[in-house]
Write a protein that holds these residues in place. Structure first.
Motif, PDB file in Angstrom:
ATOM      1  N   LEU A 194     -43.104  15.772  -9.780  1.00  0.00           N
ATOM      2  CA  LEU A 194     -43.095  17.199  -9.442  1.00  0.00           C
ATOM      3  C   LEU A 194     -41.885  17.528  -8.562  1.00  0.00           C
ATOM      4  N   LEU A 195     -41.585  16.660  -7.607  1.00  0.00           N
ATOM      5  CA  LEU A 195     -40.447  16.916  -6.710  1.00  0.00           C
ATOM      6  C   LEU A 195     -39.125  16.884  -7.459  1.00  0.00           C
ATOM      7  N   ALA A 196     -38.972  15.923  -8.348  1.00  0.00           N
ATOM      8  CA  ALA A 196     -37.701  15.811  -9.081  1.00  0.00           C
ATOM      9  C   ALA A 196     -37.499  17.011 -10.009  1.00  0.00           C
ATOM     10  N   PHE A 197     -38.552  17.355 -10.755  1.00  0.00           N
ATOM     11  CA  PHE A 197     -38.453  18.532 -11.625  1.00  0.00           C
ATOM     12  C   PHE A 197     -38.116  19.777 -10.792  1.00  0.00           C
ATOM     13  N   SER A 198     -38.871  19.976  -9.715  1.00  0.00           N
ATOM     14  CA  SER A 198     -38.721  21.233  -8.969  1.00  0.00           C
ATOM     15  C   SER A 198     -37.405  21.257  -8.199  1.00  0.00           C
ATOM     16  N   LEU A 199     -36.886  20.094  -7.807  1.00  0.00           N
ATOM     17  CA  LEU A 199     -35.589  20.090  -7.125  1.00  0.00           C
ATOM     18  C   LEU A 199     -34.482  20.503  -8.093  1.00  0.00           C
ATOM     19  N   VAL A 200     -34.503  19.943  -9.286  1.00  0.00           N
ATOM     20  CA  VAL A 200     -33.491  20.325 -10.273  1.00  0.00           C
ATOM     21  C   VAL A 200     -33.624  21.811 -10.589  1.00  0.00           C
ATOM     22  N   ASP A 201     -34.867  22.265 -10.778  1.00  0.00           N
ATOM     23  CA  ASP A 201     -35.086  23.680 -11.087  1.00  0.00           C
ATOM     24  C   ASP A 201     -34.592  24.569  -9.941  1.00  0.00           C
ATOM     25  N   HIS A 202     -34.837  24.130  -8.714  1.00  0.00           N
ATOM     26  CA  HIS A 202     -34.391  24.895  -7.547  1.00  0.00           C
ATOM     27  C   HIS A 202     -32.861  24.969  -7.490  1.00  0.00           C
ATOM     28  N   LEU A 203     -32.203  23.866  -7.753  1.00  0.00           N
ATOM     29  CA  LEU A 203     -30.738  23.854  -7.723  1.00  0.00           C
ATOM     30  C   LEU A 203     -30.142  24.718  -8.838  1.00  0.00           C
ATOM     31  N   LEU A 204     -30.801  24.712  -9.991  1.00  0.00           N
ATOM     32  CA  LEU A 204     -30.346  25.581 -11.077  1.00  0.00           C
ATOM     33  C   LEU A 204     -30.409  27.040 -10.632  1.00  0.00           C
ATOM     34  N   ALA A 205     -31.508  27.395  -9.957  1.00  0.00           N
ATOM     35  CA  ALA A 205     -31.688  28.773  -9.517  1.00  0.00           C
ATOM     36  C   ALA A 205     -30.694  29.130  -8.410  1.00  0.00           C
ATOM     37  N   GLU A 206     -30.418  28.196  -7.526  1.00  0.00           N
ATOM     38  CA  GLU A 206     -29.563  28.483  -6.371  1.00  0.00           C
ATOM     39  C   GLU A 206     -28.076  28.448  -6.717  1.00  0.00           C
ATOM     40  N   LEU A 207     -27.701  27.509  -7.589  1.00  0.00           N
ATOM     41  CA  LEU A 207     -26.273  27.254  -7.813  1.00  0.00           C
ATOM     42  C   LEU A 207     -25.810  27.530  -9.238  1.00  0.00           C
ATOM     43  N   GLY A 208     -26.742  27.660 -10.159  1.00  0.00           N
ATOM     44  CA  GLY A 208     -26.365  27.738 -11.573  1.00  0.00           C
ATOM     45  C   GLY A 208     -26.180  26.332 -12.117  1.00  0.00           C
ATOM     46  N   GLU A 209     -26.334  26.185 -13.427  1.00  0.00           N
ATOM     47  CA  GLU A 209     -26.335  24.845 -14.018  1.00  0.00           C
ATOM     48  C   GLU A 209     -25.029  24.103 -13.780  1.00  0.00           C
ATOM     49  N   GLN A 210     -23.902  24.827 -13.914  1.00  0.00           N
ATOM     50  CA  GLN A 210     -22.623  24.123 -13.814  1.00  0.00           C
ATOM     51  C   GLN A 210     -22.408  23.524 -12.416  1.00  0.00           C
ATOM     52  N   ASP A 211     -22.567  24.369 -11.384  1.00  0.00           N
ATOM     53  CA  ASP A 211     -22.331  23.882 -10.027  1.00  0.00           C
ATOM     54  C   ASP A 211     -23.397  22.894  -9.560  1.00  0.00           C
ATOM     55  N   ALA A 212     -24.632  23.070 -10.029  1.00  0.00           N
ATOM     56  CA  ALA A 212     -25.714  22.191  -9.581  1.00  0.00           C
ATOM     57  C   ALA A 212     -25.373  20.737  -9.871  1.00  0.00           C
ATOM     58  N   PHE A 213     -24.798  20.492 -11.033  1.00  0.00           N
ATOM     59  CA  PHE A 213     -24.494  19.110 -11.386  1.00  0.00           C
ATOM     60  C   PHE A 213     -23.048  18.750 -11.066  1.00  0.00           C
ATOM     61  N   ARG A 214     -22.172  19.766 -11.028  1.00  0.00           N
ATOM     62  CA  ARG A 214     -20.752  19.546 -10.759  1.00  0.00           C
ATOM     63  C   ARG A 214     -20.545  18.890  -9.394  1.00  0.00           C
ATOM     64  N   TYR A 215     -21.301  19.337  -8.416  1.00  0.00           N
ATOM     65  CA  TYR A 215     -21.087  18.857  -7.051  1.00  0.00           C
ATOM     66  C   TYR A 215     -22.143  17.835  -6.630  1.00  0.00           C
ATOM     67  N   ALA A 216     -22.760  17.206  -7.610  1.00  0.00           N
ATOM     68  CA  ALA A 216     -23.784  16.219  -7.295  1.00  0.00           C
ATOM     69  C   ALA A 216     -23.172  14.829  -7.280  1.00  0.00           C
ATOM     70  N   ALA A 217     -23.463  14.084  -6.256  1.00  0.00           N
ATOM     71  CA  ALA A 217     -22.981  12.707  -6.179  1.00  0.00           C
ATOM     72  C   ALA A 217     -23.960  11.787  -6.901  1.00  0.00           C
ATOM     73  N   GLY A 218     -23.624  10.499  -6.923  1.00  0.00           N
ATOM     74  CA  GLY A 218     -24.403   9.526  -7.687  1.00  0.00           C
ATOM     75  C   GLY A 218     -25.872   9.484  -7.310  1.00  0.00           C
ATOM     76  N   GLY A 219     -26.149   9.595  -6.016  1.00  0.00           N
ATOM     77  CA  GLY A 219     -27.527   9.515  -5.565  1.00  0.00           C
ATOM     78  C   GLY A 219     -28.411  10.562  -6.221  1.00  0.00           C
ATOM     79  N   PHE A 220     -27.864  11.752  -6.393  1.00  0.00           N
ATOM     80  CA  PHE A 220     -28.613  12.840  -7.009  1.00  0.00           C
ATOM     81  C   PHE A 220     -28.992  12.500  -8.449  1.00  0.00           C
ATOM     82  N   ARG A 221     -28.091  11.796  -9.126  1.00  0.00           N
ATOM     83  CA  ARG A 221     -28.362  11.421 -10.516  1.00  0.00           C
ATOM     84  C   ARG A 221     -29.583  10.504 -10.596  1.00  0.00           C
TER      85      ARG A 221
END
Lengths: 295, 295
Positions: A194-221
């Motif tokens: 639930l946390l992983a799904f909702s964190l990705v969903d939250h980042l999509l909402a806050e940053l948009g899909e491109q930036d959410a993953f663009r500025y993510a380091a390895g740990g986030f992956r």
């Protein structure tokens, strides 16, 4: 377990298919039958040696089978149990691989009636964000835990046979009360998903899909890898175990509230204490597991 | 960048050491000097070719250097900048690798005074839960992003040289405002670390160390891998970026509150919607990155 008899797998996907491949490799059965409503999956199950024969429906698959493995999503367990109940042979056992146990136990009690003692609830702690027969592999359960949650009514001989089955597949079997299972897995599995799904969903909402993953380091992956899991399956699991998951989520939200307060008052020591306990435990387990080859 | 000149690395650990090894492999400098207060780390930096020469202190290391790379923890940046300010050569540039930018920019402005335009704030999105010169490797930045956050006052020629440096090391350079950097990284990096640490800590408190990991499936291991990171470093980062991190944490806690309400009313559709958006985005990025070789 001497070779012989017939394994029936209802749902020859990642888990069911891997169990059949491993059981075949271990020489546990003479016959392998499977049922899936998905014709392409069925053909793949045949071509990969998961099954020698496909049945037309679940009831036909279990007729004449000795060991019946239910590897359908938790939400489909009730209907599957009701469908097979009339044709389960008198000496047969039924077991499952569902990620929640109390609702499946209740469904089995309702569907099987006086045959309920023949049902051994189980849950292998294996699997990934992949699914389907294409991903099945004979070593999926090696060095993984399988949790069995038999009840007072469950036939001990059948429980022993199921334990023997998973042990032969390379897994370490443990026994747990179904309620405790659901409470523990709410914390160790359902909440992290639930946390992983909702964190990705939250980042999509806050940053948009491109930036959410663009500025993510390895740990986030790594952190969000499980967010690639089957969304419908996990929505089902979350709802099936919703009381325990709600309790786990509430407790965790309280802890996050404490950390927010620590941040608000710039309490570095409180952060370092929480992070330090986690880091020490995570490192000690990581190294232990690696030494055991459970990487 | 033509070969020649001297690279000074303050803090030749995973990031600083990897940058020096990569710069040497790319033939970017004729001389490599380093400073670390840790004698064992210094010896390792020499033996691994991270530096040809160790300086006795940071001020001595940067005297005569053309390219000064500050790779100390964020909490040590202020003192390091103050220590080197008197001995930075007139043609030299200073850059850093800190995970937060606004506090480091402020520290640099205070420490460097009229030399502030020579400072190019930077942040490579690379690294892992490992650290130290022992983990340094020349390919650490290949196919990773490096974020540069120059200010209006920053000398454009120096910014261009720093961009050239990271590009030569195989990284993709992007430019960002320091405030935006800290807001974005609070969401994509600092919040996930806080969640992973606090989830492990919560499970330890709820289940005890043995059961917390005993009943954890593979997904949990990935999810919490970053909880093995350096707890003190992340407590520092959390405090350094606490305003942005608090905002990120508050927004995420609200989202968790919505999911808790959905669970309470058994609203499977709401869960499936949130999980589905995340899963689709995570899968599309995962496959894109894999195709790019950014596994």
């Amino acid at each position: 377990m001497p070779p012989g008899g017939c394994l029936a797998v209802i749902g020859p996907g990642l888990i069911g298919g891997s169990a059949a491949l491993a059981a075949r490799a271990a020489g546990l059965f003479a016959h392998f039958v499977a049922y899936t409503p998905d014709r392409a999956e069925g053909r793949l199950a045949l071509s990969r040696g998961i099954a020698d024969r496909l049945a037309d429906n679940a009831a036909a698959a279990v007729a004449g089978a000795d060991f019946i493995l239910l590897a359908v999503p938790p939400a489909a367990m009730g209907d599957t149990l009701a469908a097979i109940a009339p044709t389960v042979g008198s000496g047969a056992l039924i077991t499952d691989v569902g990620s929640v146990k109390v609702p499946i136990v209740e469904a089995a009690r309702a569907a099987l009636g006086e045959r309920f003692p023949d049902f051994v609830p189980g849950h292998p702690l294996a699997g990934a964000e992949r699914h389907g027969a294409v991903s099945a592999r004979a070593d999926l359960f090696r060095d993984h835990r399988v949790l069995l949650t038999p009840l007072a009514e469950t036939d001990p001989a059948r429980t022993a046979r199921v334990a023997e089955f998973w042990t032969a597949l390379g897994a370490a079997v443990e026994f747990l009360d179904p309620l405790r299972h659901d409470d523990v897995l709410a914390l160790t599995s359902h909440l992290p998903h639930l946390l992983a799904f909702s964190l990705v969903d939250h980042l999509l909402a806050e940053l948009g899909e491109q930036d959410a993953f663009r500025y993510a380091a390895g740990g986030f992956r790594d952190f969000t890898r499980i967010a690639a899991s089957d969304a419908d399956l996990w929505a089902d699991i979350g709802c099936a175990n919703r009381v325990a998951l709600l309790a786990a989520l509430s407790g965790y939200r309280e802890r996050l509230g404490e950390l927010a307060e620590a941040l608000a008052r710039a309490d570095r020591a409180a952060l370092a204490e929480c992070f330090g306990r986690a880091s020490a435990a995570r490192r000690s387990v990581l190294s232990t597991r690696t030494a055991e080859g459970q990487s």
